[in-house]
Scaffold this active site. Structure first.
Site, PDB file in Angstrom:
ATOM      1  NE  ARG A  16      -2.304  -1.931   2.956  1.00 31.14           N
ATOM      2  CZ  ARG A  16      -2.449  -2.408   4.320  1.00 31.14           C
ATOM      3  NH1 ARG A  16      -3.518  -1.971   4.899  1.00 31.14           N
ATOM      4  NH2 ARG A  16      -1.672  -3.553   5.465  1.00 31.14           N
ATOM      5  CE  LYS A 325      32.925  19.815   1.429  1.00 32.40           C
ATOM      6  NZ  LYS A 325      33.551  19.288   0.672  1.00 32.40           N
TER       7      LYS A 325
HETATM    8  C1  UD1 Z   1      -2.491  -5.890  10.933  1.00 31.41           C
HETATM    9  C2  UD1 Z   1      -3.548  -6.404  12.008  1.00 31.41           C
HETATM   10  C3  UD1 Z   1      -5.244  -5.686  12.026  1.00 31.41           C
HETATM   11  C4  UD1 Z   1      -4.319  -4.314  12.404  1.00 31.41           C
HETATM   12  C5  UD1 Z   1      -3.455  -3.641  12.329  1.00 31.41           C
HETATM   13  C6  UD1 Z   1      -2.286  -2.544  12.925  1.00 31.41           C
HETATM   14  C7  UD1 Z   1      -3.088  -8.663  11.365  1.00 31.41           C
HETATM   15  C8  UD1 Z   1      -3.414  -9.585  10.550  1.00 31.41           C
HETATM   16  N1  UD1 Z   1      -3.726  -7.522  11.238  1.00 31.41           N
HETATM   17  O1  UD1 Z   1      -2.459  -5.034  10.202  1.00 31.41           O
HETATM   18  O2  UD1 Z   1      -6.002  -6.281  12.789  1.00 31.41           O
HETATM   19  O3  UD1 Z   1      -5.781  -3.993  12.925  1.00 31.41           O
HETATM   20  O4  UD1 Z   1      -1.989  -4.555  11.476  1.00 31.41           O
HETATM   21  O5  UD1 Z   1      -1.426  -1.982  12.482  1.00 31.41           O
HETATM   22  O6  UD1 Z   1      -1.891  -8.507  12.803  1.00 31.41           O
HETATM   23  N2  UD1 Z   1       3.996  -8.345   8.126  1.00 31.41           N
HETATM   24  C9  UD1 Z   1       5.228  -9.622   8.193  1.00 31.41           C
HETATM   25  N3  UD1 Z   1       4.856 -10.792   7.565  1.00 31.41           N
HETATM   26  C10 UD1 Z   1       3.841 -10.978   6.742  1.00 31.41           C
HETATM   27  C11 UD1 Z   1       2.555 -10.004   6.959  1.00 31.41           C
HETATM   28  C12 UD1 Z   1       3.356  -8.728   7.484  1.00 31.41           C
HETATM   29  O7  UD1 Z   1       6.612  -9.321   9.464  1.00 31.41           O
HETATM   30  O8  UD1 Z   1       3.670 -11.659   6.234  1.00 31.41           O
HETATM   31  C13 UD1 Z   1       4.685  -6.605   9.176  1.00 31.41           C
HETATM   32  C14 UD1 Z   1       5.006  -6.078   8.561  1.00 31.41           C
HETATM   33  O9  UD1 Z   1       6.009  -5.688   8.349  1.00 31.41           O
HETATM   34  C15 UD1 Z   1       4.521  -4.912   9.209  1.00 31.41           C
HETATM   35  C16 UD1 Z   1       3.455  -5.848  10.487  1.00 31.41           C
HETATM   36  O10 UD1 Z   1       3.439  -6.557  10.370  1.00 31.41           O
HETATM   37  O11 UD1 Z   1       5.500  -4.185   9.957  1.00 31.41           O
HETATM   38  C17 UD1 Z   1       1.671  -5.359  10.089  1.00 31.41           C
HETATM   39  O12 UD1 Z   1       1.553  -5.981   8.609  1.00 31.41           O
HETATM   40  P1  UD1 Z   1       0.508  -5.011   7.526  1.00 31.41           P
HETATM   41  O13 UD1 Z   1       0.296  -5.917   6.702  1.00 31.41           O
HETATM   42  O14 UD1 Z   1       1.132  -3.150   7.948  1.00 31.41           O
HETATM   43  O15 UD1 Z   1      -0.896  -5.690   8.834  1.00 31.41           O
HETATM   44  P2  UD1 Z   1      -2.363  -4.481   8.561  1.00 31.41           P
HETATM   45  O16 UD1 Z   1      -3.370  -4.573   7.562  1.00 31.41           O
HETATM   46  O17 UD1 Z   1      -2.108  -3.154   9.369  1.00 31.41           O
HETATM   47 CA    CA Z   2       0.135  -2.353   9.390  1.00 27.30          CA
END
Ligand code: UD1
Ligand code: CA
Length: 431
Positions: A16, A325
């Site tokens: 995103r 600088k």
């Molecule tokens: C996640 C939560 C959501 C919450 C939100 C809060 C889940 C399924 N959903 O959603 O309920 O409201 O955070 O901000 O957990 N990441 C990994 N490995 C992966 C996928 C993601 O390490 O396979 C890490 C990402 O780098 C990130 C974090 O986990 O730092 C959250 O992932 P993201 O995809 O942003 O989750 P959200 O859709 O925001």
């Molecule tokens: Ca997130």
């Protein structure tokens, strides 16, 4: 301290963000988002694991510039994608483990301490006007029932404004026992850490929701949210300096990076940018000046001055359109339109308008050394390497190509010629 392990999830691609840079390396106040998660985590634990996958080596290299003693693991993202997949295979050292999302740059250790609650799971909850972008916390009869991701939510669930902030404390045993039970039967075909909530409830475990605020727990998924989070972070930095006695004119227009120090009664006018590890001590930084990785002490600079890395200004005045600088200026005046690079200039010296230290021959950089009480006339070029000793004068419009000795006047101006009536003769002949 040190009774808790911390896992930071930073493996996601961050689609995103629409960027080739991994999400957690996008910057807020000059530092990667992940930098802040690790910095705060280190205040609470000596067992920190960062989960990586997308551009893992790039992220790890960046973080190793700042931190030591962090464990980095690579998620088996192909087989187990998702936030649940991310924690699989990790063996936390302590009985409790705090799981942080790496895309929450506003998090502070003080807020994380609030998770010190006895429960199988402590989960963070945001009460918002709109929970758009977050997982929804479904509450029935006053108790949390489950978390539903936005992409899996039905219309009724989408209307819920209570969101999962994305930070959890687990009893380590519960986590290790239940992770293998996660399924990827959902819209994103991912293993969600959030499904552990419903499992805990079904097993009759103690679940404690902790209400938190977006000022600290905001998740960043897009560049809009990145910009919003930076505003919050900037206000935090500026409020701290204001409280310490720094004067700011129109603080909303001032930008100060993480790592900047300001001491004494310094004044920052509107539009000022202070970058990197700059240090401002008892100084006045005027409108629209930029200072990067430099020290400014008992000095005033600008408006519209640019102090580039490695400059050290003491009891010095530089005015508009002066660029420095790697310049060590001690008791110097350079009022206007000047470039001072790779130089040392000592007290009592005045640098005239339009002076240039010509420090670069296209291959190497060279130094200019200027002593005490030197008067450099306007529009002078100093061809480095060159030394102007104490008590010397450079005539305006000179090109200085050799050292100038104590007491000397150095001038390379062409001899004056004034030809009577030449103007009229010149144009009459053309007709
Ligand atoms: C996640 C939560 C959501 C919450 C939100 C809060 C889940 C399924 N959903 O959603 O309920 O409201 O955070 O901000 O957990 N990441 C990994 N490995 C992966 C996928 C993601 O390490 O396979 C890490 C990402 O780098 C990130 C974090 O986990 O730092 C959250 O992932 P993201 O995809 O942003 O989750 P959200 O859709 O925001
Ligand atoms: Ca997130």
């Amino acid at each position: 301290m040190n009774n808790k392990s911390i896992i930071i999830l930073a493996a996601g691609a961050g689609t995103r963000m629409k960027s080739t840079t991994p999400k957690v390396l996008h910057k807020i106040s000059g530092k990667a988002m992940l930098y802040y998660s690790i910095k705060e985590a280190l205040k609470l634990s000596d067992d920190i694991t960062v989960v990586l996958y997308h551009q893992a080596s790039r992220v790890q290299e960046q973080m190793q510039k700042h931190f030591e003693g962090i464990n980095y693991v690579i998620q088996d993202h192909e087989n187990y994608p998702g936030t649940g997949g991310a924690v699989m295979g990790i063996k936390p050292k302590y009985e409790k483990v705090l799981v942080l999302n790496g895309d929450m740059p506003l998090i502070q250790a003080g807020e994380l301490k609030k998770f010190d609650i006895e429960a199988t799971i402590v989960m963070s909850v945001l009460e918002l006007d709109s929970a758009d972008g977050y997982g929804r916390v479904i509450i029935e009869n006053g108790n949390v029932k489950k978390i539903v991701e936005q992409k899996d939510a039905n219309e009724q669930e989408l209307a819920v404004t209570i969101a999962n902030a994305g930070i959890y404390q687990f009893e380590t045993n519960f986590l290790l026992e239940n992770l293998p039970k996660l399924s990827n039967d959902n819209a994103q075909k991912e293993y969600y850490i959030t499904d552990l909530i419903e499992m805990a409830i079904n097993e009759g475990k103690v679940l404690k929701p902790l209400t938190v605020n977006e000022e600290n727990f905001k998740g960043v998924n897009s560049k809009v949210e990145l910009a919003d989070a930076e505003v919050i972070h900037q206000n935090r930095i500026k409020n701290e300096f204001l409280k310490e006695g720094v004067i700011m004119r129109l603080p909303d227009t001032i930008y100060i990076e993480e790592g900047v120090e300001i001491q004494g009664e310094s004044i920052l006018e509107n539009g000022v940018s202070l970058l990197g590890n700059s240090k401002i001590i008892n100084s006045h930084i005027k409108t629209n000046s930029v200072v990067e990785d430099s020290i400014i002490k008992d000095s005033d600079i600008g408006p519209m001055a640019r102090v580039r890395p490695g400059s050290d200004l003491n009891k010095t005045h530089i005015g508009n359109f002066v660029e420095t600088k790697k310049a060590l200026l001690n008791g110097v005046k350079a009022g206007h339109l000047t470039y001072l690079g790779d130089c040392e200039i000592d007290e009592g010296t005045n640098i005239g308008c339009g002076t240039i230290t010509c420090n670069y021959d296209g291959i190497n950089k060279y130094k200019t050394i200027i002593g005490k009480n030197v008067f450099v006339g306007s529009d002078t070029q100093l061809i480095a390497p060159v030394t102007l000793e104490d008590n010397t004068m450079i005539g305006a419009g000179s090109t200085v190509t050799s050292d100038v000795k104590d007491g000397q006047l150095y001038t390379t101006r062409a001899k004056k010629r004034a030809v009577e009536g030449y103007f009229y003769k010149h144009f009459e002949n053309k007709k």
